[in-house]
Design an enzyme around this catalytic site. Structure first.
Site, short mmCIF file in Angstrom:
data_model
loop_
_atom_site.label_atom_id
_atom_site.label_comp_id
_atom_site.label_asym_id
_atom_site.label_seq_id
_atom_site.Cartn_x
_atom_site.Cartn_y
_atom_site.Cartn_z
N GLU A 274 31.07 16.91 124.22
CA GLU A 274 29.72 16.63 124.54
C GLU A 274 28.56 16.16 123.90
OE1 GLU A 274 26.82 20.08 127.03
OE2 GLU A 274 28.76 20.35 126.67
N GLU B 212 33.92 26.55 121.60
CA GLU B 212 32.97 25.96 121.32
C GLU B 212 33.23 26.36 119.78
OE1 GLU B 212 28.96 26.30 122.18
OE2 GLU B 212 29.13 25.95 124.10
N ASP C 218 30.39 28.94 130.14
CA ASP C 218 29.36 29.66 130.21
C ASP C 218 28.17 29.20 130.45
OD1 ASP C 218 28.76 27.64 128.19
OD2 ASP C 218 29.10 29.15 127.04
N SER C 219 27.91 27.99 130.94
CA SER C 219 26.84 28.03 131.32
C SER C 219 26.63 28.63 133.33
CB SER C 219 27.02 25.98 132.64
OG SER C 219 27.95 26.17 132.83
N LYS D 129 38.32 28.00 126.63
CA LYS D 129 37.62 27.20 125.76
C LYS D 129 36.95 27.33 124.51
CE LYS D 129 34.05 24.99 127.69
NZ LYS D 129 33.43 24.83 126.64
N ASP E 138 35.49 29.85 129.55
CA ASP E 138 33.95 29.53 127.80
C ASP E 138 35.07 30.88 127.76
OD1 ASP E 138 33.37 27.12 127.02
OD2 ASP E 138 31.96 27.63 128.72
#
Length: 274
Positions: free
Chosen positions: A181, A114, A43-44, A112, A82
């Site tokens: 991270e 979070e 999502d970057s 992925k 993501d």
């Protein structure tokens, strides 16, 4: 060799897993040609592709669109997508539906997610539905508003213990891998040694089972201050700027296109035009 969840698990302890981000077919194909083990459609993309100030603004439609493009350019890398903000925070049912869309419409091979141990139920449900999950703990950018800023996580005894406990719970819930991270190297080494699944680091030191970087960061395309953990493997950004400026100058000077860039035709045809 085709990379899968199984080959990631088999690489535990070798420290050899290499991952990069990609958001389109062209870059994905270049990354894939180099034998990179995994591609993260992160999502970057909100910041490096869409101009958003953070990852929070990224939608499911954004992720599906870019993930499908990456899959079209990938043959061997494992493509992980993501789950964007609020796609996994509204309960198990909503998480399943959103992850299913990433797999079915975006053709992701894994997702992925979070967060810490509070997402164990979601990971269990996804695993039962045959959707592989890479868990993501440490600095979680979707929690920016709660964290206050992007900063190293796990530096106190309480925070370090919680991160270790969370990693254990995420593994036990079925995550095939855990991404750390912005974590102190010593803590990441302890978590990596503790877990049976591969640990991927970004700003987590050399002792993880693998590493990941954002491709624009490692090639110098992102301006301003970059994170401490970023190494620029090439300065493609400056090379691109020079090429763009050279193009603009040659167009202005009338030296591009030159004769070798033009298509010819029979001059008699031109002469007969009325």
């Amino acid at each position: 060799m085709k990379n899968t969840v199984a080959t990631f698990r088999a690489a535990k302890g070798r420290g050899s897993l290499a991952m990069l981000t990609a958001y389109d077919s062209t870059i994905a194909s270049l990354v894939d040609e180099c034998g990179i083990n995994g591609i993260l459609v992160g999502d970057s993309l909100g910041m490096v592709m869409l101009g958003y100030p953070d990852t929070i603004s990224v939608s499911m439609e954004d992720m599906i669109h870019h993930c499908a493009a990456v899959r079209r350019g990938t043959q061997n890398a494992l493509v992980v997508c993501d789950m964007p903000f609020m796609s996994s925070q509204c309960g198990v049912g909503e998480t399943l539906r959103n992850a299913g869309r990433l797999v079915k419409e975006g053709h992701a091979q894994a997702v992925k997610l979070e967060g810490g141990a509070e997402f164990a139920d979601e990971i269990r449900a996804l695993t039962r539905a045959s959707i592989p999950v890479m868990a993501h703990t440490g600095l979680t950018p979707q929690s920016l508003n709660a964290l206050g800023s992007y900063k190293v996580q796990g530096k106190s005894i309480e925070a370090a213990q919680k991160m270790l406990d969370d990693a254990r719970r995420l593994q036990d819930a079925g995550a095939f891998s855990v991404l750390l991270e912005c974590v102190p190297a010593a803590l990441a080494a302890r978590i990596t040694k503790e877990l049976e699944v591969p640990v991927i680091g970004i700003g987590a030191g050399p002792d993880c089972d693998g590493q990941i970087l954002v491709w624009q960061d490692m090639l110098g395309l992102t301006g301003g201050n970059t994170a401490k953990f970023v190494r620029r493997f090439a300065d493609i950004g400056n090379a691109m700027r020079q090429a763009f400026c050279a193009y603009k100058n040659e167009v202005g000077a009338g030296t591009f296109p030159a004769a070798e860039h033009c298509y010819g035709m029979d001059e008699e045809i031109i002469a007969k035009l009325k």
